[in-house]
Motif scaffolding. Structure first.
Motif: not given
Lengths: 113, 113
Positions: A34, A36, A38, A44, A46, A88, A90, A98-101, A103, A105
């Protein structure tokens, strides 16, 4: 384990010139990727996502990204920068489910007139 | 839709005080995430709820941090006692499809003096 590396902390471009934001990933499994964005003092949003369909993914605001498995890269591009693109960005990796992402820096994009 | 709503927008407190951050996810979303963003560490997942149940709290830094989701429309993140190193922007995000597409709130800027 999974990780993502954004190769530039800052990128400066002039309005109307192309944008390239670089991202490399590491994942033990087939990843979903992905981007994202900001904007200042905002949450953030998508931009686009890759989920094992077409390797060239188009997102909002004219951005697109290409998944290259051989290079483990997912670079973000836009043909012509606009002042409103200053923000910014990411790069994010997720494994199946898809339980966790995870990211990156972040890369700050600066657009000058 | 009002999006993900976080309050307060800014919080300034003294070391040792209790801090409570609040989040209202988008109606119908069944996943809720708390993230912390700092310059040094970027975005870190603190805890993830699915259907109001904590699924992964491995990112919670220590026992001073706790999070609850008493119902589908409300979550809190509490820090007791707070310390200067807790100063960061705390984001809440919700989703109807796990972490595939997150909708972020505008964040709470926490400063612990």
């Amino acid at each position: 384990a999974q990780s993502v590396t954004q190769l530039d902390s800052h990128v400066s471009v002039s309005e109307g010139t192309p944008v390239l934001l670089r991202c490399n990933y590491s994942s033990s499994y087939s990843p979903s990727l992905f981007w994202y964005v900001q904007h200042p003092n905002k949450g953030l949003q998508l931009l686009l996502k890759y989920t094992s369909a077409a390797t060239l993914v188009k997102g909002i605001n004219g951005f697109e990204a290409e998944f290259k498995k051989s290079e483990t890269s997912f670079h973000l591009t836009k043909p012509s920068a606009h002042m409103s693109d200053a923000a910014e960005y990411f790069c994010v990796v997720s494994t199946a489910g898809y339980s966790t992402l995870t990211f990156g820096k972040g890369t700050m994009l600066l657009v000058s007139p | 839709d009002a999006g993900v709503i976080q309050s307060p927008r800014h919080e300034v407190t003294e070391m040792g005080q209790e801090v409570t951050l609040r989040c209202k996810p988008i109606s119908g979303h069944n996943s809720l995430f708390w993230y912390r963003q700092t310059m040094m560490r970027g975005l870190e997942l603190l805890i993830y709820f699915n259907n109001n149940v904590p699924i992964d709290d491995s990112g919670m830094p220590e026992d001073r941090f706790s999070a609850k989701m008493p119902n589908a429309s409300f979550s809190t993140l509490k820090i007791q006692p707070s310390e200067p190193r807790d100063s960061a922007v705390y984001f809440c995000a919700s989703s109807s499809r796990g972490a595939e597409k997150l909708f972020f709130g505008s964040g709470t800027q926490l400063s612990v003096l």
